[in-house]
Design a protein around this motif. Structure first.
Motif, mmCIF file in Angstrom:
data_model
loop_
_atom_site.group_PDB
_atom_site.id
_atom_site.type_symbol
_atom_site.label_atom_id
_atom_site.label_comp_id
_atom_site.label_asym_id
_atom_site.label_seq_id
_atom_site.Cartn_x
_atom_site.Cartn_y
_atom_site.Cartn_z
ATOM 1 N N VAL A 62 0.879 -1.316 -0.213
ATOM 2 C CA VAL A 62 -0.157 0.029 0.055
ATOM 3 C C VAL A 62 0.734 1.209 -0.272
ATOM 4 O O VAL A 62 1.870 1.331 0.876
ATOM 5 C CB VAL A 62 -0.816 -0.078 1.326
ATOM 6 N N SER A 63 0.784 2.349 -0.898
ATOM 7 C CA SER A 63 1.524 3.429 -1.019
ATOM 8 C C SER A 63 0.465 4.594 -1.256
ATOM 9 O O SER A 63 -0.505 4.301 -2.119
ATOM 10 C CB SER A 63 2.514 3.358 -2.029
ATOM 11 N N GLY A 64 0.847 5.642 -0.810
ATOM 12 C CA GLY A 64 0.306 6.820 -1.153
ATOM 13 C C GLY A 64 0.961 8.185 -0.485
ATOM 14 O O GLY A 64 1.984 7.889 -0.151
ATOM 15 N N ARG A 65 0.193 9.054 0.005
ATOM 16 C CA ARG A 65 0.624 10.452 0.492
ATOM 17 C C ARG A 65 0.206 10.542 2.135
ATOM 18 O O ARG A 65 1.331 10.466 2.597
ATOM 19 C CB ARG A 65 0.260 11.803 -0.319
ATOM 20 N N TYR A 66 -0.972 10.742 2.145
ATOM 21 C CA TYR A 66 -1.212 11.083 3.717
ATOM 22 C C TYR A 66 -2.502 9.929 3.934
ATOM 23 O O TYR A 66 -3.062 9.694 3.450
ATOM 24 C CB TYR A 66 -1.735 12.431 3.921
ATOM 25 N N TYR A 67 -2.419 9.578 5.300
ATOM 26 C CA TYR A 67 -3.223 8.627 5.763
ATOM 27 C C TYR A 67 -3.408 7.337 5.047
ATOM 28 O O TYR A 67 -4.033 6.979 4.370
ATOM 29 C CB TYR A 67 -4.861 9.292 5.979
ATOM 30 N N ILE A 68 -2.323 6.518 5.228
ATOM 31 C CA ILE A 68 -2.112 5.359 4.573
ATOM 32 C C ILE A 68 -1.976 4.024 5.388
ATOM 33 O O ILE A 68 -0.946 4.483 6.364
ATOM 34 C CB ILE A 68 -0.751 5.614 3.478
ATOM 35 N N GLY A 69 -2.454 3.134 5.339
ATOM 36 C CA GLY A 69 -2.617 1.961 6.249
ATOM 37 C C GLY A 69 -2.644 0.651 5.362
ATOM 38 O O GLY A 69 -3.103 0.542 4.672
ATOM 39 N N GLY A 70 -1.957 -0.511 6.012
ATOM 40 C CA GLY A 70 -1.892 -1.615 5.549
ATOM 41 C C GLY A 70 -3.172 -2.341 5.562
ATOM 42 O O GLY A 70 -3.668 -2.936 4.618
ATOM 43 N N LEU A 71 -4.232 -1.896 6.219
ATOM 44 C CA LEU A 71 -5.761 -2.439 6.327
ATOM 45 C C LEU A 71 -6.686 -1.300 6.082
ATOM 46 O O LEU A 71 -7.306 -1.427 5.234
ATOM 47 C CB LEU A 71 -5.986 -3.042 7.722
ATOM 48 N N VAL A 72 -6.472 -0.085 6.719
ATOM 49 C CA VAL A 72 -7.287 1.198 6.635
ATOM 50 C C VAL A 72 -6.224 2.415 6.529
ATOM 51 O O VAL A 72 -5.760 2.463 7.311
ATOM 52 C CB VAL A 72 -8.105 1.269 7.748
ATOM 53 N N GLY A 73 -6.897 3.066 5.692
ATOM 54 C CA GLY A 73 -6.332 4.594 5.723
ATOM 55 C C GLY A 73 -6.375 5.335 6.666
ATOM 56 O O GLY A 73 -5.708 6.107 7.373
#
Length: 190
Positions: A62-73
């Motif tokens: 999982v990858s992104g900028r802000y509020y990133i989580g393996g289960l829930v962002g």
């Protein structure tokens, strides 16, 4: 799966009356785009969450900028309904800020959960939760956590009023500023 905001391997947004139970996602989830709001609320299972998740897991990168989580962002406390119970994530997670092996930003309740993937980013990076403004109970982390500042084996940053009980981390933790084996930075939490 890829998109600009509220992107999940199973569900983009789960609202307070919604429930996910005994479900999983295994694919890569990417937050993309060039605007300031792009690449936010990205999760291996759910991007934005204010409902209930029970006995579920995610295993993808999982990858992104802000509020990133393996289960829930982003797990919101909207109406005090956001709950994650008996769930886990095993994939690697990366981003800029509020990055967690399980949840990027937590305002709800996490109980009996774990994360074992590699977590990396810049600011408020945690093996389980990047930014915690909720409750964490009977949860743990193994794996590796790295970043720049506010880096914690379990939680990167805890906000005032948050609570962590009966939880632990055995993750290898590295960073440049404000680094802790359990919590990187704590603001009047217990």
């Amino acid at each position: 799966v890829s998109g600009t905001s509220s992107v999940g391997g199973l569900v983009g947004e789960l609202y307070r009356s919604g429930t996910i139970q005994s479900s999983y996602a295994t694919g890569t989830v990417l937050g993309i785009g060039n605007t300031s709001s792009a690449g936010n609320n990205i999760g291996g299972l759910v991007g934005y969450h204010s409902g209930a998740i029970q006995s579920s897991y995610a295993t993808g990168f999982v990858s992104g900028r802000y509020y990133i989580g393996g289960l829930v962002g982003y797990s919101s406390s909207y109406g005090d309904h956001a709950k994650i119970n008996n769930s886990y994530a095993t994939g690697s997670v990366s981003g800029r800020s509020n990055i967690g092996g399980l949840v990027g930003t937590n305002q709800g309740t996490i109980t009996k959960c774990n994360a074992i993937g590699q977590v990396s980013g810049d600011d408020s990076i945690g093996g389980l939760v990047g930014w915690n403004d909720g409750r964490i109970h009977k949860s743990y982390v193994t794996g590796q956590v790295s970043g720049s500042r506010y880096i914690g084996g379990l939680v990167g940053t805890t906000a005032s009023g948050s609570r962590i009980t009966d939880s632990y981390a055995t993750a290898k933790v590295s960073g440049r500023h404000t680094v802790g084996g359990l919590v990187g930075a704590s603001y009047e939490s217990s």
